[in-house]
Design a protein around this motif. Structure first.
Motif, short mmCIF file in Angstrom:
data_model
loop_
_atom_site.label_atom_id
_atom_site.label_comp_id
_atom_site.label_asym_id
_atom_site.label_seq_id
_atom_site.Cartn_x
_atom_site.Cartn_y
_atom_site.Cartn_z
N ARG A 281 0.90 -1.23 0.01
CA ARG A 281 -0.01 0.04 -0.02
C ARG A 281 0.80 1.47 0.02
O ARG A 281 1.99 1.33 0.60
CB ARG A 281 -0.93 0.13 1.12
N ASP A 282 0.18 2.23 -0.37
CA ASP A 282 0.64 3.69 -0.22
C ASP A 282 0.09 4.31 0.96
O ASP A 282 -1.19 4.40 0.81
CB ASP A 282 0.66 4.44 -1.44
N TRP A 283 0.67 4.46 1.78
CA TRP A 283 0.29 5.27 2.93
C TRP A 283 -0.27 6.91 2.53
O TRP A 283 0.40 7.41 2.14
CB TRP A 283 1.20 5.40 4.18
N SER A 284 -1.42 6.98 3.11
CA SER A 284 -2.10 8.33 2.66
C SER A 284 -1.50 9.32 3.60
O SER A 284 -0.85 8.95 4.54
CB SER A 284 -3.59 8.24 3.24
N HIS A 285 -1.59 10.50 2.98
CA HIS A 285 -0.99 11.74 3.77
C HIS A 285 -1.62 11.77 5.14
O HIS A 285 -1.24 12.17 6.15
CB HIS A 285 -1.57 12.97 3.16
N ASP A 286 -2.91 11.60 5.44
CA ASP A 286 -3.79 11.55 6.67
C ASP A 286 -3.19 10.67 7.65
O ASP A 286 -2.96 10.67 8.84
CB ASP A 286 -5.26 11.25 6.52
N GLU A 287 -2.69 9.41 7.21
CA GLU A 287 -2.09 8.15 8.00
C GLU A 287 -0.89 8.80 8.46
O GLU A 287 -0.65 8.44 9.58
CB GLU A 287 -2.15 6.69 7.01
N LEU A 288 0.00 9.09 7.60
CA LEU A 288 1.34 9.88 7.88
C LEU A 288 1.15 10.87 9.14
O LEU A 288 1.75 10.91 9.94
CB LEU A 288 2.13 10.46 6.66
N GLN A 289 0.26 11.77 8.73
CA GLN A 289 -0.14 12.75 9.78
C GLN A 289 -0.33 12.33 11.23
O GLN A 289 0.15 12.77 12.31
CB GLN A 289 -1.05 13.61 9.25
N VAL A 290 -1.22 11.27 11.19
CA VAL A 290 -1.62 10.56 12.29
C VAL A 290 -0.65 9.90 13.25
O VAL A 290 -0.38 10.02 14.49
CB VAL A 290 -2.87 9.64 12.20
N VAL A 291 0.24 9.28 12.40
CA VAL A 291 1.62 8.61 13.06
C VAL A 291 2.45 9.37 13.44
O VAL A 291 3.09 9.46 14.64
CB VAL A 291 1.98 7.43 12.13
#
Length: 181
Positions: free
Chosen positions: A67-77
């Motif tokens: 998968r390609d991680w979404s911008h929102d997932e990156l921001q949450v992590v």
């Protein structure tokens, strides 16, 4: 994965606040081979800083999907990593404060001078061991004892004078008086 910390590219990126993310298929060969050997299909790694010190990394792996991680997932992590870093800073500050308090307490308790604090009513809020011993008060029971009960009568006027000089509202909450008792 344990081996991920030894990837020089990761160390360089993460120690400078960067992130590593994406399907393992898109990573350099040495990283891809190590991660695929562990069953990792996608990875997201971000830095954890405790203040300005790089403490480590937070790594998420997907072993099921590429998968390609979404911008929102990156921001949450990244937000979780910042919270974790802040918790480390807070824990360190509490530990440092407790150590400083212990050192201060030891200094005050080891003094041979009689040291006490009291409120406007003359009730002890603190008395060091020397003070408690001199006036026959069990040290653990000193809090709340009225100074008028333990000090000689001639000291009462001095205490009233000292308390009277203390400004209401705590603008000048400390005063000193040296008297032979």
């Amino acid at each position: 994965p344990c081996g991920a910390r030894s990837f020089p590219r990761w160390i360089d990126a993460l120690s400078h606040g960067g992130a590593i993310l994406g399907p393992t298929a898109g990573l350099p060969a040495i990283e891809r081979e190590a991660l695929e050997a562990e069953g990792v299909r996608s990875v997201l790694a971000v830095s954890v800083f405790a203040g300005h010190l790089w403490w480590g990394s937070m790594i998420l792996e997907d072993s099921v999907n590429e998968r390609d991680w979404s911008h929102d997932e990156l921001q949450v992590v990244m937000a979780a990593a910042r919270a974790l870093g802040a918790a480390f800073v807070h824990e360190r500050a509490l530990r440092d404060l407790k150590e400083a308090e212990a050192r201060y307490h030891a200094i005050v308790e080891d003094q041979t001078e009689l040291i006490c604090r009291f409120d406007r009513d003359g009730a002890l809020t603190f008395a060091n061991e020397a003070f408690a011993h001199r006036f026959g008060i069990p040290h653990e029971d000193a809090r709340g004892v009225l100074l008028q009960r333990v000090l000689p009568g001639e000291a009462h006027a001095t205490i009233r004078s000292v308390v009277g000089r203390l400004a209401p509202g705590g603008c000048r909450p400390v005063s000193a008086a040296l008297r032979k008792i």
